[in-house]
Design a protein around this motif. Structure first.
Motif, PDB file in Angstrom:
ATOM      1  N   VAL A   1      24.172 101.125  11.363  1.00  0.00           N
ATOM      2  CA  VAL A   1      24.363 100.245  12.519  1.00  0.00           C
ATOM      3  C   VAL A   1      24.683  98.825  12.065  1.00  0.00           C
ATOM      4  N   MET A   2      23.980  98.348  11.039  1.00  0.00           N
ATOM      5  CA  MET A   2      24.211  96.997  10.547  1.00  0.00           C
ATOM      6  C   MET A   2      25.621  96.838   9.988  1.00  0.00           C
ATOM      7  N   PHE A   3      26.070  97.797   9.168  1.00  0.00           N
ATOM      8  CA  PHE A   3      27.389  97.690   8.568  1.00  0.00           C
ATOM      9  C   PHE A   3      28.501  97.852   9.606  1.00  0.00           C
ATOM     10  N   ARG A   4      28.299  98.685  10.612  1.00  0.00           N
ATOM     11  CA  ARG A   4      29.308  98.807  11.661  1.00  0.00           C
ATOM     12  C   ARG A   4      29.420  97.528  12.477  1.00  0.00           C
ATOM     13  N   LYS A   5      28.295  96.873  12.699  1.00  0.00           N
ATOM     14  CA  LYS A   5      28.323  95.601  13.411  1.00  0.00           C
ATOM     15  C   LYS A   5      29.066  94.554  12.593  1.00  0.00           C
ATOM     16  N   LEU A   6      28.812  94.507  11.300  1.00  0.00           N
ATOM     17  CA  LEU A   6      29.514  93.558  10.438  1.00  0.00           C
ATOM     18  C   LEU A   6      31.006  93.869  10.366  1.00  0.00           C
ATOM     19  N   ALA A   7      31.353  95.172  10.334  1.00  0.00           N
ATOM     20  CA  ALA A   7      32.768  95.548  10.302  1.00  0.00           C
ATOM     21  C   ALA A   7      33.473  95.143  11.588  1.00  0.00           C
ATOM     22  N   ALA A   8      32.780  95.280  12.736  1.00  0.00           N
ATOM     23  CA  ALA A   8      33.377  94.872  14.012  1.00  0.00           C
ATOM     24  C   ALA A   8      33.592  93.366  14.055  1.00  0.00           C
ATOM     25  N   GLU A   9      32.655  92.598  13.535  1.00  0.00           N
ATOM     26  CA  GLU A   9      32.812  91.147  13.503  1.00  0.00           C
ATOM     27  C   GLU A   9      33.964  90.738  12.580  1.00  0.00           C
ATOM     28  N   ALA A  10      34.084  91.419  11.430  1.00  0.00           N
ATOM     29  CA  ALA A  10      35.185  91.118  10.510  1.00  0.00           C
ATOM     30  C   ALA A  10      36.533  91.470  11.133  1.00  0.00           C
ATOM     31  N   LYS A  11      36.580  92.564  11.906  1.00  0.00           N
ATOM     32  CA  LYS A  11      37.822  92.961  12.556  1.00  0.00           C
ATOM     33  C   LYS A  11      38.241  91.947  13.606  1.00  0.00           C
ATOM     34  N   ARG A  12      37.272  91.453  14.388  1.00  0.00           N
ATOM     35  CA  ARG A  12      37.603  90.433  15.390  1.00  0.00           C
ATOM     36  C   ARG A  12      38.085  89.145  14.738  1.00  0.00           C
ATOM     37  N   ALA A  13      37.469  88.773  13.618  1.00  0.00           N
ATOM     38  CA  ALA A  13      37.901  87.573  12.915  1.00  0.00           C
ATOM     39  C   ALA A  13      39.307  87.743  12.356  1.00  0.00           C
ATOM     40  N   ALA A  14      39.627  88.957  11.830  1.00  0.00           N
ATOM     41  CA  ALA A  14      40.970  89.203  11.303  1.00  0.00           C
ATOM     42  C   ALA A  14      42.014  89.173  12.409  1.00  0.00           C
ATOM     43  N   GLN A  15      41.692  89.733  13.574  1.00  0.00           N
ATOM     44  CA  GLN A  15      42.616  89.692  14.700  1.00  0.00           C
ATOM     45  C   GLN A  15      42.859  88.265  15.183  1.00  0.00           C
ATOM     46  N   ALA A  16      41.813  87.452  15.216  1.00  0.00           N
ATOM     47  CA  ALA A  16      41.975  86.064  15.627  1.00  0.00           C
ATOM     48  C   ALA A  16      42.813  85.296  14.627  1.00  0.00           C
ATOM     49  N   SER A  17      42.617  85.597  13.323  1.00  0.00           N
ATOM     50  CA  SER A  17      43.416  84.929  12.294  1.00  0.00           C
ATOM     51  C   SER A  17      44.873  85.340  12.362  1.00  0.00           C
ATOM     52  N   ALA A  18      45.137  86.632  12.653  1.00  0.00           N
ATOM     53  CA  ALA A  18      46.516  87.102  12.767  1.00  0.00           C
ATOM     54  C   ALA A  18      47.219  86.490  13.969  1.00  0.00           C
ATOM     55  N   ALA A  19      46.448  86.199  15.014  1.00  0.00           N
ATOM     56  CA  ALA A  19      47.033  85.585  16.203  1.00  0.00           C
ATOM     57  C   ALA A  19      47.240  84.089  16.046  1.00  0.00           C
ATOM     58  N   GLY A  20      46.778  83.521  14.937  1.00  0.00           N
ATOM     59  CA  GLY A  20      46.966  82.097  14.705  1.00  0.00           C
ATOM     60  C   GLY A  20      45.879  81.232  15.278  1.00  0.00           C
ATOM     61  N   ASP A  21      44.818  81.834  15.761  1.00  0.00           N
ATOM     62  CA  ASP A  21      43.714  81.053  16.329  1.00  0.00           C
ATOM     63  C   ASP A  21      42.781  80.625  15.206  1.00  0.00           C
ATOM     64  N   VAL A  22      42.421  79.360  15.211  1.00  0.00           N
ATOM     65  CA  VAL A  22      41.462  78.836  14.247  1.00  0.00           C
ATOM     66  C   VAL A  22      40.156  78.600  14.979  1.00  0.00           C
ATOM     67  N   ILE A  23      39.179  79.419  14.663  1.00  0.00           N
ATOM     68  CA  ILE A  23      37.906  79.316  15.361  1.00  0.00           C
ATOM     69  C   ILE A  23      36.796  79.110  14.344  1.00  0.00           C
ATOM     70  N   ALA A  24      35.801  78.364  14.752  1.00  0.00           N
ATOM     71  CA  ALA A  24      34.660  78.143  13.878  1.00  0.00           C
ATOM     72  C   ALA A  24      33.809  79.398  13.837  1.00  0.00           C
ATOM     73  N   PRO A  25      33.228  79.715  12.686  1.00  0.00           N
ATOM     74  CA  PRO A  25      32.374  80.911  12.616  1.00  0.00           C
ATOM     75  C   PRO A  25      31.178  80.744  13.525  1.00  0.00           C
ATOM     76  N   PRO A  26      30.760  81.829  14.188  1.00  0.00           N
ATOM     77  CA  PRO A  26      29.613  81.733  15.091  1.00  0.00           C
ATOM     78  C   PRO A  26      28.350  81.417  14.317  1.00  0.00           C
ATOM     79  N   PRO A  27      27.466  80.628  14.888  1.00  0.00           N
ATOM     80  CA  PRO A  27      26.225  80.307  14.185  1.00  0.00           C
ATOM     81  C   PRO A  27      25.364  81.545  14.004  1.00  0.00           C
ATOM     82  N   LYS A  28      24.786  81.656  12.820  1.00  0.00           N
ATOM     83  CA  LYS A  28      23.918  82.798  12.536  1.00  0.00           C
ATOM     84  C   LYS A  28      22.553  82.564  13.158  1.00  0.00           C
ATOM     85  N   CYS A  29      22.012  83.594  13.733  1.00  0.00           N
ATOM     86  CA  CYS A  29      20.708  83.468  14.356  1.00  0.00           C
ATOM     87  C   CYS A  29      19.962  84.778  14.209  1.00  0.00           C
TER      88      CYS A  29
END
Length: 289
Positions: free
Chosen positions: A80-108
């Motif tokens: 479950v932990m690794f799938r969650k991390l993979a989903a977050e990495a996929k969303r970040a890659a999609q945002a980067s491919a779209a040209g969006d520069v977003i700050a990483p979400p704060p860890k909590c």
């Protein structure tokens, strides 16, 4: 900054990168260590009490199968932990491919405690090391569960408090130096646990043997995990759990099959252990996992 006085995307990205690269303050590291120590203590006592309840209260006297459930829960948790991390990495890659520069979400929460988790592929030597470690890990849990059938919880906890002393002794054998302050700190731990657990200290000779074996295996597990986490492999603890848990899970299941635990469970399933008949036994077993 643009003409309106609003920080540009590049500046925001630079600030976010600078914040990400800033090492944690010493106070934060101490707080994290304290939290982990409290979590470990609560988990250790809680699992011991639940395991003892499974053996004594609900008559689920199958230590190897109980260890299999523990490893199954650990494996599922790591997936479950690794799938969650993979989903977050996929969303970040999609945002980067779209040209969006977003700050990483704060860890909590738990992510701030776990740190930067990475999944590593192991070579043949690394897989052999993990296999050997999984044998020690599964034997430690299995023999620990077996010992609870023959000793009281108080006696079990007092004996387990000797694990740091055994770990230091094994470090000496391996040529590691241990400070005098660390050695002296072990004494109040043992005395404190003995005072807190004073009461029913009943045990049988067989239970004493299993408990001593469990203490030695626990110390060996600490030494081995330290080498894996900080040595050449340098695996993250969650990554180590993901590699090791499925191996230990099948090993515990094999022990359960060989000792006849599975056949005994199946014979009692329809009359006693099925959740449709009584949900308490399996509830206690999976809660302990």
């Amino acid at each position: 900054m643009n003409k309106r006085g609003v920080p540009s995307n590049n500046m925001a990205a630079a600030e976010a990168s600078q914040q990400a690269d800033t090492p944690p303050r010493r106070g934060v590291a101490k707080d994290s260590a304290t939290i982990w120590l409290l979590i470990w203590t609560a988990n250790n006592v809680g699992v011991t009490l639940l395991n003892k309840s499974a053996f004594a209260k609900v008559n689920f006297k199958y230590p190897f199968f109980l260890s299999f459930v523990h490893m199954l829960c650990n494996y599922v948790g790591s997936i479950v932990m690794f799938r969650k991390l993979a989903a977050e990495a996929k969303r970040a890659a999609q945002a980067s491919a779209a040209g969006d520069v977003i700050a990483p979400p704060p860890k909590c929460g738990i992510q701030s405690l776990l740190g930067n988790i990475t999944r590593r592929d192991l070579d043949a030597k690394g897989r052999r090391i993990i296999l050997a470690f999984s044998v020690v890990f599964s034997l430690n849990i299995a023999i620990g569960n077996v010992s609870l059938r023959y000793v009281s919880v108080n006696f079990n906890q007092v004996m387990r408090s000797l694990v740091p002393a055994c770990t230091i002794a094994m470090g000496w054998v391996l040529g590691r130096k241990t400070s005098r302050r660390r050695i002296c700190s072990v004494v109040p731990v043992v005395v404190g646990v003995a005072c807190a657990c004073f009461g029913d200290m009943s045990y049988t000779p067989l239970g004493l043997f299993f408990t001593v074996a469990c203490v030695i295996l626990a110390a060996l597990k600490v030494v081995a995990s330290g080498e894996i986490l900080t040595g050449k492999l340098r695996l993250h603890p969650v990554d180590l759990l993901g590699h090791m848990a499925p191996l230990a899970m099948w090993q515990c299941l094999a022990l359960s099959l060989v000792t006849g635990e599975v056949s005994s469970i199946l014979s009692r399933w329809e009359t006693e252990l099925s959740p449709f008949v009584n949900y308490v036994p399996l509830g206690v077993v999976f809660l302990s996992g």
